[in-house]
Design a protein around this motif. Structure first.
Motif, PDB file in Angstrom:
ATOM      1  N   PRO A 129       0.843  -1.212   0.000  1.00  0.00           N
ATOM      2  CA  PRO A 129       0.000   0.000   0.000  1.00  0.00           C
ATOM      3  C   PRO A 129       0.870   1.251   0.000  1.00  0.00           C
ATOM      4  O   PRO A 129       1.980   1.253   0.523  1.00  0.00           O
ATOM      5  CB  PRO A 129      -0.785  -0.115   1.309  1.00  0.00           C
ATOM      6  CG  PRO A 129      -0.510  -1.478   1.854  1.00  0.00           C
ATOM      7  CD  PRO A 129       0.795  -1.912   1.290  1.00  0.00           C
ATOM      8  N   GLY A 130       0.355   2.331  -0.594  1.00  0.00           N
ATOM      9  CA  GLY A 130       1.141   3.555  -0.665  1.00  0.00           C
ATOM     10  C   GLY A 130       2.388   3.343  -1.482  1.00  0.00           C
ATOM     11  O   GLY A 130       3.489   3.737  -1.093  1.00  0.00           O
ATOM     12  N   ALA A 131       2.215   2.733  -2.664  1.00  0.00           N
ATOM     13  CA  ALA A 131       3.361   2.275  -3.456  1.00  0.00           C
ATOM     14  C   ALA A 131       4.110   3.397  -4.156  1.00  0.00           C
ATOM     15  O   ALA A 131       5.187   3.167  -4.702  1.00  0.00           O
ATOM     16  CB  ALA A 131       2.889   1.251  -4.496  1.00  0.00           C
ATOM     17  N   GLY A 132       3.571   4.617  -4.166  1.00  0.00           N
ATOM     18  CA  GLY A 132       4.270   5.717  -4.803  1.00  0.00           C
ATOM     19  C   GLY A 132       4.489   5.480  -6.274  1.00  0.00           C
ATOM     20  O   GLY A 132       3.559   5.182  -7.027  1.00  0.00           O
ATOM     21  N   LEU A 133       5.749   5.581  -6.711  1.00  0.00           N
ATOM     22  CA  LEU A 133       6.075   5.354  -8.117  1.00  0.00           C
ATOM     23  C   LEU A 133       6.380   3.891  -8.408  1.00  0.00           C
ATOM     24  O   LEU A 133       6.817   3.557  -9.505  1.00  0.00           O
ATOM     25  CB  LEU A 133       7.255   6.238  -8.547  1.00  0.00           C
ATOM     26  CG  LEU A 133       6.835   7.577  -9.194  1.00  0.00           C
ATOM     27  CD1 LEU A 133       6.010   8.406  -8.230  1.00  0.00           C
ATOM     28  CD2 LEU A 133       8.061   8.366  -9.662  1.00  0.00           C
ATOM     29  N   GLY A 134       6.196   3.011  -7.430  1.00  0.00           N
ATOM     30  CA  GLY A 134       6.169   1.582  -7.696  1.00  0.00           C
ATOM     31  C   GLY A 134       7.463   0.813  -7.575  1.00  0.00           C
ATOM     32  O   GLY A 134       7.480  -0.400  -7.809  1.00  0.00           O
ATOM     33  N   ARG A 135       8.548   1.451  -7.155  1.00  0.00           N
ATOM     34  CA  ARG A 135       9.832   0.747  -7.189  1.00  0.00           C
ATOM     35  C   ARG A 135       9.901  -0.400  -6.191  1.00  0.00           C
ATOM     36  O   ARG A 135      10.403  -1.490  -6.516  1.00  0.00           O
ATOM     37  CB  ARG A 135      10.986   1.724  -6.943  1.00  0.00           C
ATOM     38  CG  ARG A 135      12.394   1.089  -7.035  1.00  0.00           C
ATOM     39  CD  ARG A 135      12.653   0.478  -8.427  1.00  0.00           C
ATOM     40  NE  ARG A 135      13.972  -0.106  -8.539  1.00  0.00           N
ATOM     41  CZ  ARG A 135      15.031   0.499  -9.084  1.00  0.00           C
ATOM     42  NH1 ARG A 135      14.924   1.740  -9.535  1.00  0.00           N
ATOM     43  NH2 ARG A 135      16.191  -0.112  -9.170  1.00  0.00           N
ATOM     44  N   LEU A 136       9.416  -0.189  -4.954  1.00  0.00           N
ATOM     45  CA  LEU A 136       9.475  -1.271  -3.970  1.00  0.00           C
ATOM     46  C   LEU A 136       8.674  -2.473  -4.455  1.00  0.00           C
ATOM     47  O   LEU A 136       9.152  -3.616  -4.391  1.00  0.00           O
ATOM     48  CB  LEU A 136       8.952  -0.804  -2.611  1.00  0.00           C
ATOM     49  CG  LEU A 136       8.822  -1.885  -1.535  1.00  0.00           C
ATOM     50  CD1 LEU A 136      10.157  -2.577  -1.287  1.00  0.00           C
ATOM     51  CD2 LEU A 136       8.268  -1.298  -0.240  1.00  0.00           C
ATOM     52  N   ALA A 137       7.462  -2.245  -4.948  1.00  0.00           N
ATOM     53  CA  ALA A 137       6.638  -3.348  -5.453  1.00  0.00           C
ATOM     54  C   ALA A 137       7.332  -4.025  -6.627  1.00  0.00           C
ATOM     55  O   ALA A 137       7.306  -5.258  -6.757  1.00  0.00           O
ATOM     56  CB  ALA A 137       5.264  -2.831  -5.867  1.00  0.00           C
ATOM     57  N   TRP A 138       7.965  -3.245  -7.494  1.00  0.00           N
ATOM     58  CA  TRP A 138       8.680  -3.792  -8.647  1.00  0.00           C
ATOM     59  C   TRP A 138       9.849  -4.666  -8.177  1.00  0.00           C
ATOM     60  O   TRP A 138      10.073  -5.748  -8.722  1.00  0.00           O
ATOM     61  CB  TRP A 138       9.182  -2.656  -9.533  1.00  0.00           C
ATOM     62  CG  TRP A 138       9.847  -3.097 -10.790  1.00  0.00           C
ATOM     63  CD1 TRP A 138       9.262  -3.345 -12.007  1.00  0.00           C
ATOM     64  CD2 TRP A 138      11.256  -3.342 -10.986  1.00  0.00           C
ATOM     65  NE1 TRP A 138      10.208  -3.721 -12.929  1.00  0.00           N
ATOM     66  CE2 TRP A 138      11.434  -3.733 -12.330  1.00  0.00           C
ATOM     67  CE3 TRP A 138      12.369  -3.269 -10.155  1.00  0.00           C
ATOM     68  CZ2 TRP A 138      12.694  -4.046 -12.853  1.00  0.00           C
ATOM     69  CZ3 TRP A 138      13.618  -3.584 -10.675  1.00  0.00           C
ATOM     70  CH2 TRP A 138      13.776  -3.966 -12.015  1.00  0.00           C
ATOM     71  N   GLU A 139      10.600  -4.197  -7.179  1.00  0.00           N
ATOM     72  CA  GLU A 139      11.737  -4.962  -6.672  1.00  0.00           C
ATOM     73  C   GLU A 139      11.276  -6.299  -6.106  1.00  0.00           C
ATOM     74  O   GLU A 139      11.943  -7.329  -6.277  1.00  0.00           O
ATOM     75  CB  GLU A 139      12.479  -4.163  -5.595  1.00  0.00           C
ATOM     76  CG  GLU A 139      13.233  -2.944  -6.107  1.00  0.00           C
ATOM     77  CD  GLU A 139      14.500  -3.294  -6.873  1.00  0.00           C
ATOM     78  OE1 GLU A 139      14.877  -4.488  -6.896  1.00  0.00           O
ATOM     79  OE2 GLU A 139      15.121  -2.367  -7.434  1.00  0.00           O
ATOM     80  N   ILE A 140      10.134  -6.308  -5.423  1.00  0.00           N
ATOM     81  CA  ILE A 140       9.601  -7.552  -4.874  1.00  0.00           C
ATOM     82  C   ILE A 140       9.203  -8.500  -5.999  1.00  0.00           C
ATOM     83  O   ILE A 140       9.510  -9.703  -5.968  1.00  0.00           O
ATOM     84  CB  ILE A 140       8.413  -7.248  -3.943  1.00  0.00           C
ATOM     85  CG1 ILE A 140       8.897  -6.461  -2.712  1.00  0.00           C
ATOM     86  CG2 ILE A 140       7.718  -8.532  -3.508  1.00  0.00           C
ATOM     87  CD1 ILE A 140       7.780  -5.881  -1.866  1.00  0.00           C
ATOM     88  N   ALA A 141       8.531  -7.957  -7.014  1.00  0.00           N
ATOM     89  CA  ALA A 141       8.140  -8.773  -8.168  1.00  0.00           C
ATOM     90  C   ALA A 141       9.361  -9.274  -8.929  1.00  0.00           C
ATOM     91  O   ALA A 141       9.341 -10.367  -9.507  1.00  0.00           O
ATOM     92  CB  ALA A 141       7.234  -7.975  -9.096  1.00  0.00           C
ATOM     93  N   LYS A 142      10.428  -8.497  -8.920  1.00  0.00           N
ATOM     94  CA  LYS A 142      11.667  -8.883  -9.600  1.00  0.00           C
ATOM     95  C   LYS A 142      12.221 -10.187  -9.017  1.00  0.00           C
ATOM     96  O   LYS A 142      12.852 -10.983  -9.718  1.00  0.00           O
ATOM     97  CB  LYS A 142      12.694  -7.755  -9.449  1.00  0.00           C
ATOM     98  CG  LYS A 142      14.066  -8.029 -10.020  1.00  0.00           C
ATOM     99  CD  LYS A 142      14.094  -7.923 -11.525  1.00  0.00           C
ATOM    100  CE  LYS A 142      15.525  -8.008 -12.050  1.00  0.00           C
ATOM    101  NZ  LYS A 142      15.580  -8.084 -13.515  1.00  0.00           N
ATOM    102  N   HIS A 143      11.962 -10.431  -7.739  1.00  0.00           N
ATOM    103  CA  HIS A 143      12.404 -11.670  -7.093  1.00  0.00           C
ATOM    104  C   HIS A 143      11.451 -12.829  -7.352  1.00  0.00           C
ATOM    105  O   HIS A 143      11.679 -13.937  -6.847  1.00  0.00           O
ATOM    106  CB  HIS A 143      12.558 -11.453  -5.589  1.00  0.00           C
ATOM    107  CG  HIS A 143      13.796 -10.692  -5.216  1.00  0.00           C
ATOM    108  ND1 HIS A 143      15.049 -11.279  -5.162  1.00  0.00           N
ATOM    109  CD2 HIS A 143      13.987  -9.380  -4.897  1.00  0.00           C
ATOM    110  CE1 HIS A 143      15.947 -10.371  -4.807  1.00  0.00           C
ATOM    111  NE2 HIS A 143      15.325  -9.217  -4.642  1.00  0.00           N
ATOM    112  N   GLY A 144      10.396 -12.599  -8.105  1.00  0.00           N
ATOM    113  CA  GLY A 144       9.488 -13.674  -8.491  1.00  0.00           C
ATOM    114  C   GLY A 144       8.204 -13.765  -7.691  1.00  0.00           C
ATOM    115  O   GLY A 144       7.343 -14.595  -7.999  1.00  0.00           O
TER     116      GLY A 144
END
Length: 373
Positions: A170-185
């Motif tokens: 939640p409160g993902a902003g521009l999405g980098r944290l969520a992207w980094e998590i998805a990057k790990h699969g």
């Protein structure tokens, strides 16, 4: 806020019909579009005022600063470049949501952005540095990496199919944290309410595919605490990675809307990661309630951030400001078990690394588990 004010506030919120809510949302949508498109005129006027003030100085003092006016001209060029990027961001924004179209702007005439809206836009411009530029790496290492490390620890890749681990940011902003998590699969979804952030994350995640293909000038609005004039007009390049560089069949998405209203399905998430988020609540207890309800039994809540309550001292806004001690006690009363806790993590937020003044947050960092039973 007096009791009657709180009651009136709640009544106003409950009184609106779905049609009224939709009309207000559309009006707000186009108001933020106007802020993006009106950025250049607003900032140019500020620079023009600076020039007028300089020219009011005695001639002999002006001659001592022969580079001042050329520097303002350089800032004007940066403003034009920023405006071009901002226009690119809002192009086709009416089609960015899968389940909603905002149509044409028939709800209001474009108006000059308010000071509040312009401050929000300036802050959003700095978010590109924090989330998607090499200059923001140290901040991401301090704020995002500890969260990612805990996810890797509690949901190790070698012991399960991490694509089945559902993580919400939640409160993902521009999405980098969520992207980094998805990057790990992991299966990861970011959620954001602010149109400023949604427009910008949409641009980066969906319309950027080359590393450092764009640049923006995030510091031109800062006329104080500059060691060198050149520091004010230095660019930040983005994105520092290819946002499309995710594992095959990665399950990564961003949703728009209010966290409490969207996420109502009980026991549906394995992990909720909040970073600089819980203090955005009108009532942080509501956030804790929601997190408890939507976490699966055995799921974990990872939080890192300060408690700079966003609605504190804002007129006509409900705001409950609690200490971390109180928040922790409420979480324990819900039934959370604190698995890990660190009450002093020093971080910055959209910091200007060359500025003579910097703000540091002494954040709290914890992992709380919802018991299996």
């Amino acid at each position: 806020m007096e009791d009657q004010d709180i009651c009136a506030y709640r009544e106003r919120r409950q009184r609106k019909s779905p049609e009224e809510e939709e009309a207000l949302e559309k009006e707000h949508f186009w108001k933020i579009i106007s802020a993006f498109t009106g950025y250049g005129c607003t900032i140019h006027e500020q620079v023009n005022r600076t020039e007028r003030q300089f020219k009011s100085l005695p001639r002999n003092q002006q001659k001592l600063l022969p580079h001042f006016l050329p520097h303002l001209d350089s800032i004007r060029q940066c403003i034009e470049h920023n405006q071009m990027i901002l226009q690119m961001i809002v192009d086709d924004c009416t089609h960015m949501f899968e389940n909603k179209e905002y149509g044409v702007n028939g709800y209001r005439k474009p108006t000059p952005p308010s000071t509040f809206e312009m401050d929000k836009l300036k802050s959003t411009i700095k978010q590109f540095v924090r989330d998607w530029s090499e200059d923001g790496k140290s901040e991401r290492d301090a704020c995002y990496q500890p969260i990612v490390d805990e996810i890797l620890k509690y949901f190790p890749k070698d012991k399960s199919d991490v694509s089945n681990i559902n993580i919400l940011v939640p409160g993902a902003g521009l999405g980098r944290l969520a992207w980094e998590i998805a990057k790990h699969g992991y299966s990861c979804q970011g959620n954001e309410w602010s149109f400023f952030m949604l427009f910008s994350s949409n641009f980066v995640l969906n319309r950027c595919s080359e590393i450092n293909a764009f640049k923006i000038y995030p510091w031109i609005h800062q006329f104080s605490n500059n060691r060198r004039s050149s520091d004010q007009i230095r660019p930040a390049y983005f994105p520092d990675v290819n946002p499309h560089d995710l594992p095959p069949n990665a399950n990564f998405s961003m949703t728009a809307g209010d966290f409490e209203e969207i996420y109502t399905d009980q026991c549906s998430w394995d992990c909720i990661a909040t970073c600089f988020f819980i203090d955005t609540a009108h009532n942080v207890l509501d956030y804790i309630d929601t997190i408890w309800k939507i976490l699966k039994p055995g799921g974990i809540w990872i939080n890192l951030g300060p408690l700079l309550y966003h609605f504190e001292n804002m007129a006509n806004e409900l705001s409950i400001e609690l200490s971390y001690e109180d928040i922790k006690n409420v979480a324990l009363q819900h039934g959370f078990h604190i698995e890990f806790e660190k009450e002093s993590v020093s971080t910055t937020y959209t910091v200007n690394s060359l500025s003579m003044m910097k703000y540091f947050y002494d954040c709290v960092f914890f992992v709380a588990r919802k018991p299996q039973q």
